[in-house]
Design a protein around this motif. Sequence first.
Motif, PDB file in Angstrom:
ATOM      1  N   LEU A 149      -7.383   2.728   2.663  1.00 17.15           N
ATOM      2  CA  LEU A 149      -7.033   1.348   2.974  1.00 17.15           C
ATOM      3  C   LEU A 149      -6.215   1.238   4.259  1.00 17.15           C
ATOM      4  O   LEU A 149      -5.231   1.973   4.436  1.00 17.15           O
ATOM      5  N   PRO A 150      -6.583   0.322   5.170  1.00 12.00           N
ATOM      6  CA  PRO A 150      -5.724   0.055   6.325  1.00 12.00           C
ATOM      7  C   PRO A 150      -4.486  -0.699   5.869  1.00 12.00           C
ATOM      8  O   PRO A 150      -4.567  -1.613   5.038  1.00 12.00           O
ATOM      9  N   VAL A 151      -3.326  -0.324   6.382  1.00  6.29           N
ATOM     10  CA  VAL A 151      -2.065  -0.966   5.990  1.00  6.29           C
ATOM     11  C   VAL A 151      -1.443  -1.598   7.226  1.00  6.29           C
ATOM     12  O   VAL A 151      -0.974  -0.905   8.129  1.00  6.29           O
ATOM     13  N   ASN A 152      -1.461  -2.921   7.267  1.00  6.84           N
ATOM     14  CA  ASN A 152      -0.921  -3.672   8.399  1.00  6.84           C
ATOM     15  C   ASN A 152       0.191  -4.601   7.936  1.00  6.84           C
ATOM     16  O   ASN A 152       0.313  -4.909   6.746  1.00  6.84           O
ATOM     17  N   TYR A 153       0.991  -5.063   8.906  1.00  3.48           N
ATOM     18  CA  TYR A 153       2.040  -6.042   8.611  1.00  3.48           C
ATOM     19  C   TYR A 153       1.415  -7.247   7.896  1.00  3.48           C
ATOM     20  O   TYR A 153       0.327  -7.666   8.253  1.00  3.48           O
ATOM     21  N   PRO A 154       2.074  -7.791   6.859  1.00  2.76           N
ATOM     22  CA  PRO A 154       3.439  -7.492   6.413  1.00  2.76           C
ATOM     23  C   PRO A 154       3.541  -6.349   5.401  1.00  2.76           C
ATOM     24  O   PRO A 154       4.627  -6.039   4.956  1.00  2.76           O
ATOM     25  N   LEU A 155       2.409  -5.729   5.032  1.00  2.00           N
ATOM     26  CA  LEU A 155       2.450  -4.632   4.081  1.00  2.00           C
ATOM     27  C   LEU A 155       2.929  -3.361   4.786  1.00  2.00           C
ATOM     28  O   LEU A 155       2.812  -3.236   6.012  1.00  2.00           O
ATOM     29  N   GLY A 156       3.450  -2.425   4.020  1.00  2.00           N
ATOM     30  CA  GLY A 156       3.940  -1.177   4.591  1.00  2.00           C
ATOM     31  C   GLY A 156       3.710  -0.032   3.637  1.00  2.00           C
ATOM     32  O   GLY A 156       3.432  -0.226   2.445  1.00  2.00           O
ATOM     33  N   THR A 157       3.841   1.186   4.154  1.00  2.00           N
ATOM     34  CA  THR A 157       3.588   2.367   3.339  1.00  2.00           C
ATOM     35  C   THR A 157       4.845   2.907   2.670  1.00  2.00           C
ATOM     36  O   THR A 157       4.769   3.869   1.903  1.00  2.00           O
ATOM     37  N   GLY A 158       6.014   2.316   2.947  1.00  2.00           N
ATOM     38  CA  GLY A 158       7.233   2.805   2.314  1.00  2.00           C
ATOM     39  C   GLY A 158       8.459   2.116   2.859  1.00  2.00           C
ATOM     40  O   GLY A 158       8.382   1.120   3.582  1.00  2.00           O
ATOM     41  N   TYR A 159       9.611   2.654   2.523  1.00  4.24           N
ATOM     42  CA  TYR A 159      10.899   2.108   2.949  1.00  4.24           C
ATOM     43  C   TYR A 159      10.987   2.114   4.470  1.00  4.24           C
ATOM     44  O   TYR A 159      10.706   3.118   5.120  1.00  4.24           O
ATOM     45  N   GLY A 160      11.332   0.974   5.060  1.00  6.92           N
ATOM     46  CA  GLY A 160      11.436   0.866   6.514  1.00  6.92           C
ATOM     47  C   GLY A 160      10.133   0.509   7.186  1.00  6.92           C
ATOM     48  O   GLY A 160      10.072   0.449   8.412  1.00  6.92           O
ATOM     49  N   CYS A 161       9.071   0.254   6.414  1.00  2.12           N
ATOM     50  CA  CYS A 161       7.747  -0.024   6.985  1.00  2.12           C
ATOM     51  C   CYS A 161       7.290  -1.433   6.610  1.00  2.12           C
ATOM     52  O   CYS A 161       7.566  -1.910   5.512  1.00  2.12           O
ATOM     53  N   TYR A 201       8.944  -4.268   0.287  1.00  3.13           N
ATOM     54  CA  TYR A 201       9.346  -3.007  -0.326  1.00  3.13           C
ATOM     55  C   TYR A 201      10.405  -3.301  -1.379  1.00  3.13           C
ATOM     56  O   TYR A 201      11.302  -4.106  -1.129  1.00  3.13           O
ATOM     57  N   PRO A 202      10.296  -2.724  -2.590  1.00  4.45           N
ATOM     58  CA  PRO A 202       9.416  -1.620  -3.012  1.00  4.45           C
ATOM     59  C   PRO A 202       8.122  -2.052  -3.679  1.00  4.45           C
ATOM     60  O   PRO A 202       7.497  -1.249  -4.373  1.00  4.45           O
ATOM     61  N   HIS A 203       7.727  -3.310  -3.512  1.00  7.49           N
ATOM     62  CA  HIS A 203       6.530  -3.791  -4.209  1.00  7.49           C
ATOM     63  C   HIS A 203       5.265  -3.087  -3.706  1.00  7.49           C
ATOM     64  O   HIS A 203       4.324  -2.870  -4.474  1.00  7.49           O
ATOM     65  N   ILE A 204       5.230  -2.752  -2.420  1.00  8.26           N
ATOM     66  CA  ILE A 204       4.084  -2.061  -1.847  1.00  8.26           C
ATOM     67  C   ILE A 204       4.551  -0.732  -1.261  1.00  8.26           C
ATOM     68  O   ILE A 204       5.517  -0.693  -0.497  1.00  8.26           O
ATOM     69  N   SER A 205       3.864   0.344  -1.610  1.00  9.09           N
ATOM     70  CA  SER A 205       4.205   1.651  -1.047  1.00  9.09           C
ATOM     71  C   SER A 205       3.011   2.576  -1.195  1.00  9.09           C
ATOM     72  O   SER A 205       2.095   2.328  -1.995  1.00  9.09           O
ATOM     73  N   CYS A 206       3.035   3.656  -0.407  1.00 11.03           N
ATOM     74  CA  CYS A 206       1.985   4.669  -0.499  1.00 11.03           C
ATOM     75  C   CYS A 206       2.441   5.756  -1.466  1.00 11.03           C
ATOM     76  O   CYS A 206       3.626   6.113  -1.494  1.00 11.03           O
ATOM     77  N   SER A 207       1.547   6.283  -2.254  1.00 19.24           N
ATOM     78  CA  SER A 207       1.887   7.338  -3.207  1.00 19.24           C
ATOM     79  C   SER A 207       2.402   8.555  -2.456  1.00 19.24           C
ATOM     80  O   SER A 207       2.102   8.759  -1.278  1.00 19.24           O
ATOM     81  N   PHE A 237       0.986  -1.005  -5.960  1.00 21.42           N
ATOM     82  CA  PHE A 237       1.726  -2.249  -6.175  1.00 21.42           C
ATOM     83  C   PHE A 237       2.627  -2.023  -7.384  1.00 21.42           C
ATOM     84  O   PHE A 237       2.144  -1.663  -8.463  1.00 21.42           O
ATOM     85  N   THR A 238       3.937  -2.210  -7.211  1.00 17.50           N
ATOM     86  CA  THR A 238       4.897  -1.871  -8.267  1.00 17.50           C
ATOM     87  C   THR A 238       5.681  -3.099  -8.714  1.00 17.50           C
ATOM     88  O   THR A 238       6.168  -3.877  -7.891  1.00 17.50           O
ATOM     89  N   THR A 239       5.781  -3.265 -10.038  1.00 21.89           N
ATOM     90  CA  THR A 239       6.579  -4.333 -10.626  1.00 21.89           C
ATOM     91  C   THR A 239       7.402  -3.727 -11.768  1.00 21.89           C
ATOM     92  O   THR A 239       7.372  -2.522 -12.000  1.00 21.89           O
ATOM     93  N   HIS A 240       8.089  -4.586 -12.512  1.00 19.78           N
ATOM     94  CA  HIS A 240       8.904  -4.106 -13.630  1.00 19.78           C
ATOM     95  C   HIS A 240       8.060  -3.577 -14.786  1.00 19.78           C
ATOM     96  O   HIS A 240       8.584  -2.937 -15.697  1.00 19.78           O
ATOM     97  N   THR A 241       6.752  -3.831 -14.757  1.00 26.78           N
ATOM     98  CA  THR A 241       5.896  -3.330 -15.837  1.00 26.78           C
ATOM     99  C   THR A 241       5.106  -2.083 -15.440  1.00 26.78           C
ATOM    100  O   THR A 241       4.381  -1.537 -16.271  1.00 26.78           O
ATOM    101  N   SER A 262       9.525 -11.205  -5.754  1.00 28.44           N
ATOM    102  CA  SER A 262       8.521 -10.648  -4.847  1.00 28.44           C
ATOM    103  C   SER A 262       7.720 -11.774  -4.193  1.00 28.44           C
ATOM    104  O   SER A 262       7.673 -12.899  -4.693  1.00 28.44           O
ATOM    105  N   PRO A 263       7.059 -11.479  -3.074  1.00 30.46           N
ATOM    106  CA  PRO A 263       6.254 -12.511  -2.397  1.00 30.46           C
ATOM    107  C   PRO A 263       4.850 -12.667  -2.976  1.00 30.46           C
ATOM    108  O   PRO A 263       4.011 -13.303  -2.354  1.00 30.46           O
ATOM    109  N   PHE A 264       4.600 -12.110  -4.155  1.00 29.00           N
ATOM    110  CA  PHE A 264       3.251 -12.140  -4.730  1.00 29.00           C
ATOM    111  C   PHE A 264       3.125 -13.159  -5.852  1.00 29.00           C
ATOM    112  O   PHE A 264       4.053 -13.370  -6.629  1.00 29.00           O
ATOM    113  N   GLN A 265       1.945 -13.786  -5.900  1.00 27.86           N
ATOM    114  CA  GLN A 265       1.598 -14.695  -6.989  1.00 27.86           C
ATOM    115  C   GLN A 265       0.190 -14.334  -7.475  1.00 27.86           C
ATOM    116  O   GLN A 265      -0.559 -13.649  -6.787  1.00 27.86           O
TER     117      GLN A 265
END
Length: 313
Positions: free
Chosen positions: A47-59, A65-71, A79-83, A123-126
Motif C-alpha cells: 500500500l502507498p502511504v501518503n499524507y495525512p496517513l503515516g507509517t509510525g510515530y512522527g510520520c 498516530y497511533p491509529h495508523i501505523s506499519c507493522s 488500523f488500531t482502536t481500543h478493540t 480519532s479522525p475516522f468515522q
Amino acid sequence: MEEGHPVFPTNTIHLLLLLIIITLLLFSSRPGVLALQPSCQNKCGSLPVNYPLGTGYGCGSPRFYPHISCSPGGDQLLFTTHTGSYPITSISYATSTIIITPPRMSTCSSMHSSPNLGLDWPSPFQLGPSVFILLSCPPPTSSLTVKGIPICDSTNAHLCASMHTCPALLSLGLSLFSPTNTCCVYSPANLDTKGDLDLHALKCATYASVVSLGDFPTDPSRWEYGVALTYSNQVAFDNNNYVTSCEACQNTDGVCGYAPPRNNFVCVCKNGVNTTTDCYNQLQLWNSASLLKLNSMIWAMSWLIPLSLLAVA
C-alpha cells in the motif's frame, strides 16, 4: 601539581576546543536539516502511504498516530482502536477512505464468533458506507435496537437470505436456508455511545461487513467484505503552511512527518535527510546515520571539556 593527575598539553586542549567549535558550526550551517527524526516510509507492504496517513510515530499527520501505523515487519498497514488492530486492505486518497478487514469478521466462506468492533471517538475516522449483516441473533431481529432505535433494515432483508445459503453457516449452529429471523442487516450512521458495534449487547454471534456487492447481488461468495472508514479533511485541522510544505515535500519524493513535542513539519527524504522544507538538492552527507554519528561525537567531546579544564587547573 599533585602526582597522579593527568596533564594535557595546552595545544591539545586548544585543538579539542577548536574541533568542538568547528563541528557545531558545521552542524548549524545547514538550516532546515533536522536530526533524530524517525524513518518514515511512503509504502507499507503493497500500500502507498501518503499524507495525512503515516507509517509510525512522527510520520504523516500527528492526528493519525497511533491509529495508523506499519507493522514491525513492514509488511502490513494497521488500523488500531481500543478493540484491536486491523489490517488495512485498501486506501482511496481521492475519497479519504480506508478498508479494513477484521480477522474475526465472518464472510460467506468462514463464519465464527466475532468480538466487538469499535472506533475511538478522538480519532479522525468515522464509519463509511459499509453494510453490516449480523448473524445468529435472538429472534425476531426486528426488536434489535441501538440507543433505543431499531437498527434492522427490512428493505435489505434479501441479503440475509443470501448469507443463509453459505455452507459456513453450519459452524454457527444454523442450518442452510434457515429462517432469516436471526439475521439483521444494519447500515449504521454511527455506533453506540462507546463507539462500538456491541455484539455482546445485541446477543449476536458474529457479523459480516460488505463494502460492495459488485455484479453479484445474490452471490455472497463473490461480495467484497470489509469495513469502510472515512477520515476527515486535514486542511481544516492542520496548519495551511504544513499542508503546503507537505505538498512540496511529496513532490520531491519525500515523506511528510512531524517533530514532537511541538509537532512541527518535517520532510523525510529517501537519502535519510530530514528537513523543514523539501528534498530538493539535499546533501547525502547529512543523512540520518551521519547526523547520529555527529551527535555521538558532540556528546563524547562534551565529556572532554571538563577533563581539559581539570588538567589546566
